[in-house]
Structure formats: C-alpha cells, structure tokens
Design an enzyme around this catalytic site. Structure first.
Site, mmCIF file in Angstrom:
data_model
loop_
_atom_site.group_PDB
_atom_site.id
_atom_site.type_symbol
_atom_site.label_atom_id
_atom_site.label_comp_id
_atom_site.label_asym_id
_atom_site.label_seq_id
_atom_site.Cartn_x
_atom_site.Cartn_y
_atom_site.Cartn_z
ATOM 1 N N ARG A 1 0.850 -1.194 0.000
ATOM 2 C CA ARG A 1 0.000 0.000 0.000
ATOM 3 C C ARG A 1 0.885 1.244 0.000
ATOM 4 O O ARG A 1 0.592 2.252 -0.621
ATOM 5 C CB ARG A 1 -0.954 0.012 1.203
ATOM 6 C CG ARG A 1 -1.742 1.312 1.282
ATOM 7 C CD ARG A 1 -2.932 1.337 2.247
ATOM 8 N NE ARG A 1 -2.902 0.379 3.317
ATOM 9 C CZ ARG A 1 -2.165 0.517 4.433
ATOM 10 N NH1 ARG A 1 -1.412 1.577 4.615
ATOM 11 N NH2 ARG A 1 -2.200 -0.423 5.354
ATOM 12 N N TYR B 1 -16.139 18.040 -13.657
ATOM 13 C CA TYR B 1 -16.630 16.673 -13.868
ATOM 14 C C TYR B 1 -17.752 16.364 -12.862
ATOM 15 O O TYR B 1 -17.631 16.691 -11.672
ATOM 16 C CB TYR B 1 -15.448 15.716 -13.684
ATOM 17 C CG TYR B 1 -15.806 14.258 -13.797
ATOM 18 C CD1 TYR B 1 -16.120 13.703 -15.028
ATOM 19 C CD2 TYR B 1 -15.804 13.444 -12.683
ATOM 20 C CE1 TYR B 1 -16.441 12.362 -15.128
ATOM 21 C CE2 TYR B 1 -16.121 12.099 -12.776
ATOM 22 C CZ TYR B 1 -16.441 11.572 -14.010
ATOM 23 O OH TYR B 1 -16.756 10.246 -14.105
ATOM 24 N N ASP C 1 -7.570 20.080 -12.669
ATOM 25 C CA ASP C 1 -7.864 18.808 -13.323
ATOM 26 C C ASP C 1 -7.455 18.948 -14.792
ATOM 27 O O ASP C 1 -8.099 19.667 -15.555
ATOM 28 C CB ASP C 1 -9.363 18.490 -13.177
ATOM 29 C CG ASP C 1 -9.731 17.117 -13.732
ATOM 30 O OD1 ASP C 1 -9.030 16.632 -14.644
ATOM 31 O OD2 ASP C 1 -10.734 16.548 -13.268
ATOM 32 N N LYS D 1 -8.520 8.078 -18.687
ATOM 33 C CA LYS D 1 -8.830 8.739 -19.955
ATOM 34 C C LYS D 1 -7.594 8.765 -20.860
ATOM 35 O O LYS D 1 -7.081 7.722 -21.205
ATOM 36 C CB LYS D 1 -9.397 10.130 -19.665
ATOM 37 C CG LYS D 1 -10.431 10.158 -18.535
ATOM 38 C CD LYS D 1 -11.713 9.411 -18.862
ATOM 39 C CE LYS D 1 -12.595 9.212 -17.641
ATOM 40 N NZ LYS D 1 -12.915 10.411 -16.890
HETATM 41 C C1 LIG Z 1 -13.376 10.765 -15.606
HETATM 42 C C2 LIG Z 1 -12.971 12.057 -15.029
HETATM 43 C C3 LIG Z 1 -12.725 12.186 -13.659
HETATM 44 C C4 LIG Z 1 -12.915 11.035 -12.694
HETATM 45 O O1 LIG Z 1 -12.011 10.024 -12.924
HETATM 46 P P1 LIG Z 1 -12.307 8.454 -12.614
HETATM 47 O O2 LIG Z 1 -11.053 7.823 -13.048
HETATM 48 O O3 LIG Z 1 -13.501 8.065 -13.435
HETATM 49 O O4 LIG Z 1 -12.579 8.367 -11.157
HETATM 50 C C5 LIG Z 1 -12.310 13.414 -13.184
HETATM 51 N N1 LIG Z 1 -12.164 14.477 -14.017
HETATM 52 C C6 LIG Z 1 -12.396 14.384 -15.333
HETATM 53 C C7 LIG Z 1 -12.222 15.590 -16.185
HETATM 54 C C8 LIG Z 1 -12.815 13.189 -15.888
HETATM 55 O O5 LIG Z 1 -13.075 13.115 -17.192
#
Ligand SMILES: *Cc1c(COP(=O)(O)O)cnc(C)c1O
Length: 389
Positions: free
Chosen positions: A56, A108, A180, A205
């Site tokens: 961990r 998001y 983000d 992504k």
């Molecule tokens: C998908 C996404 C998230 C969340 O990520 P997960 O891996 O699905 O938890 C956060 N910010 C953006 C811009 C996203 O597209």
C-alpha cells in the site's frame, strides 16, 4: 525528486513519455518495469529492508508510473490513485472542516457530487462559479478559502479557465490551486508551469488511452504538499494495483503520438460540424468561433479530441447517439476508439438540473470523444447519424 526525474528534466516531451521514470531493472535488465504483483517484501533483518515494506505504501511498478507522469507535467512528485475521484478525494483531505473551496461550476460531475454530497457534509464549504469568469472567481474568495479547484477545458461545455490569472488569485488569497488536466493532458497544457500547485488526472482517460483500466494521479512540485499527499495516499489507502499501473505506464509511452492524432481528428471534425445544418452550435476550443479561442491559443498547444454539439432537440439528440456505428455509445473518453454520449442523462446525470441549465448543458447536447480512427470514416458515420429525424 528522484535521480530518474533529474535525468528527464532536460529532455523533450516525446522522449520523456517513452523513457521518463524508467530505471534499470537490476535483475534481468527488463526494458519495461515488471509488474510487482506482491503485497509485501522480505526484510533482511529487523528494520533492514530496501525501502519496500508493504505494497500500500510502496510498489516499484506504481513508482515508475508516478515518476513518468510527474515528469510529463514538469513536476517533482507524483502520486497514483485507484481512480480520478480517489485522487480528487486526496486533494480534499488536504483541507480541514471550516475551510472553503472555490470550484468551477462545470467540473466533472463525479467531482461535483463528491464535493456536495461528501465533503460539504463533513464541514468543507464550496462556492461554484464559472471558472472562465475571473471576476466571479475573485469575488467568491472568502477569508476561509484554502483552495481553488479548476478544470480546463471543462466537460462537456469546453469552457476555459485562465490558469495563470487564477493562480494569481489563489496566491493572493493564500489558497492552493488544484487543476484537473484530464482533457488537455501534459501534451497540450502544463498547469504547474502556469502557477498551479497540484495537477489532477483521471488516468482512465487520455493518459492510459486504451479504455482498459481506471486510475488517477496527482502531481506537485511542492515538497511540503508532496509529504502530505504521500501520507494521505498511504493512510486513506486508495492506491491502484500494480497491473493497472503497468497498463497506464504502457499507455503513457504513446501519449504524444495519440494526442497528435486526437487533435488532428478533433480539429477536422469540429470544423466539419460547424458547416453541418443540424449542428446548432459546436463547442471546441480550437474553433475561432469559441469565445475563449485566444486564451486557448495562449494556454494550450493543441485542442484534443473532445467536442460537444448542441442539436436543439432532445428526441433528435437521443436518436443521433444511438445511430452511430463507429462512435460507440458509452460513458468515458480519451481512448483510441471514438465514443459518443448524451451528458444530461449519462456523465452529468448527477449534476442538479438547474445547475446544468445555468452552464448551458441542455438535454439536446451530445458529446464526442474523437478517437484515432481514419477521420473519413468518423465523418461518414456522423453524417449518416445526423441525417433524417
Ligand atoms: C473521468 C474524469 C474524472 C474522474 O475520474 P475516474 O477515473 O472516473 O474516477 C475526473 N475528471 C475528469 C475531467 C474526468 O473526465
């Protein structure tokens, strides 16, 4: 900062994507870091170990991914999480009850849900504003503001936030700026260089890019924040498994190559859509008609493959997303394959309807994640889906 990251510094992005964070494998000289599928490590004696005690806390495969993504963002420290939302969760745990966060209203949907349904209940306060409106951001700051949380371009409205100016507002307020960077990726936008304190990714992504794992990352150059994030990563425990880290690491190696293709296809399709009679409005920062196109050109070196289209009629929008054959109807984005979605009922269903309306996210909006297929096939597919009623 590790020695591997020091070595990377002088190198260009495509070189860092391939070699960044990779250290020589002492056993066999494996070119790719092995998947250290282990929960624990043998100790030579009490208190005598090689820096690895329990998985961990430390895992060599995870560390390779952390160094790689940190290097791409131009940061000193990277932290991998089990998902993008687990990474967001860690940023919120830098705060204490009573602290206030200014957050883009168009972040998001899952981030918004976590803030309003979990962190607000536990004593954090939030003001959601249009992150593209600097006056609104500035006037939302309160004496208790400790963090500004920005996402740019936003999902799905493709609104931009001026990162340099927002970092200035955060600094003046004594607050941290978290960005983000999932949509733009470090190929097209590097928030740390523009004054952000922490960069967040859903590696699910573009970074992984092959739609075969879920993960998140945080990157910072601030040593104090890094110490606190390492503590939170280990203490809350939302870490990814070594196989998922290995998949993401493999994905990252082709990130610059893939982003070039997403960007070329994205520009081509956005431009084609502006000439299509059924597309009422096309949201894409690379279009000169985008209200923040100048900022996009200043802040980003590419625009990627995310496009939203206003079709003006909900029933028609629902038909279109069900009629494509190359574009698959699915949540998520950023993979090599093209996806199509209906944000109001899919990715953004958890955002309250009045907030959706306020940001222009109508029931007749569709969103495209343009993949790296041949653009002619993608255009033909959209053309047949958009024809008829
Ligand atoms: C998908 C996404 C998230 C969340 O990520 P997960 O891996 O699905 O938890 C956060 N910010 C953006 C811009 C996203 O597209």
């Amino acid at each position: 900062m590790t020695k591997a990251l020091e070595t990377d510094r002088g190198r260009r992005l495509a070189t860092r994507a391939v070699h960044g964070g990779i250290v020589a494998d002492p056993l066999a000289g494996a070119v790719m870091p092995p998947i250290y599928q282990t929960s624990t490590y043998v100790q030579a004696g009490l208190g005598r170990h090689r820096g690895y005690e329990y998985a961990r806390t430390h895992n060599p495969t995870r560390e390779a991914l952390e160094r790689s993504v940190a290097g791409l963002e131009g940061g000193r420290h990277g932290f991998a999480f089990a998902s993008g939302l687990a990474a967001a969760d860690a940023t919120m745990k830098l705060l204490s009850a009573g602290d206030h966060v200014v957050c883009g209203e168009n972040v998001y949907g899952g981030t918004h849900r976590q803030m309003t349904h979990i962190w607000a209940r536990l004593g954090l306060a939030f003001t959601f504003v249009d992150g593209g409106d600097l006056d609104a951001v500035r006037s939302a700051v309160q004496p208790q503001t400790r963090m500004i949380f920005a996402e740019t371009p936003t999902n799905p409205m493709m609104r931009l936030c001026d990162l340099e100016a927002t970092a200035e507002i955060a600094r003046a307020a004594g607050a941290r700026l978290v960005v983000d960077n999932t949509f733009a990726t470090p190929c097209f936008q590097r928030p740390l260089e523009l004054g952000a304190d922490v960069v967040l990714h859903s590696t699910t992504k573009y970074l992984n890019g092959h739609s075969d794992m879920v993960g998140g990352m945080l990157v910072t150059s601030d040593d104090d924040l890094a110490t606190r994030l390492a503590f939170l990563q280990n203490s809350s425990g939302g870490v990814p498994g070594p196989f998922d880290c290995w998949l993401a690491l493999r994905g990252v190696k082709t990130l610059p190559l893939r982003m070039r293709a997403h960007d070329a296809n994205g520009r081509r399709i956005a431009e084609w859509l502006t000439r299509h009679p059924r597309a009422r409005q096309v949201y894409y920062p690379g279009l000169p008609s985008h209200p923040q196109h100048d900022l996009a050109c200043r802040q980003m070196s590419g625009f990627g493959g995310m496009i939203s289209v206003e079709l003006g009629d909900e029933a028609y929008a629902r038909l279109v997303v069900e009629r494509t054959k190359v574009f698959a109807l699915a949540e998520s984005l950023g993979g090599v394959e093209s996806l199509i979605g209906h944000p109001a009922s899919m990715t953004h269903a958890s955002v309250p309807p009045d907030l959706r309306r306020k940001m222009g996210l109508t029931n007749s909006l569709i969103r495209l994640s343009v993949g790296i297929e041949d653009p002619e096939d993608l255009i033909e597919d959209l053309d047949q889906a958009l024809s008829g009623n």
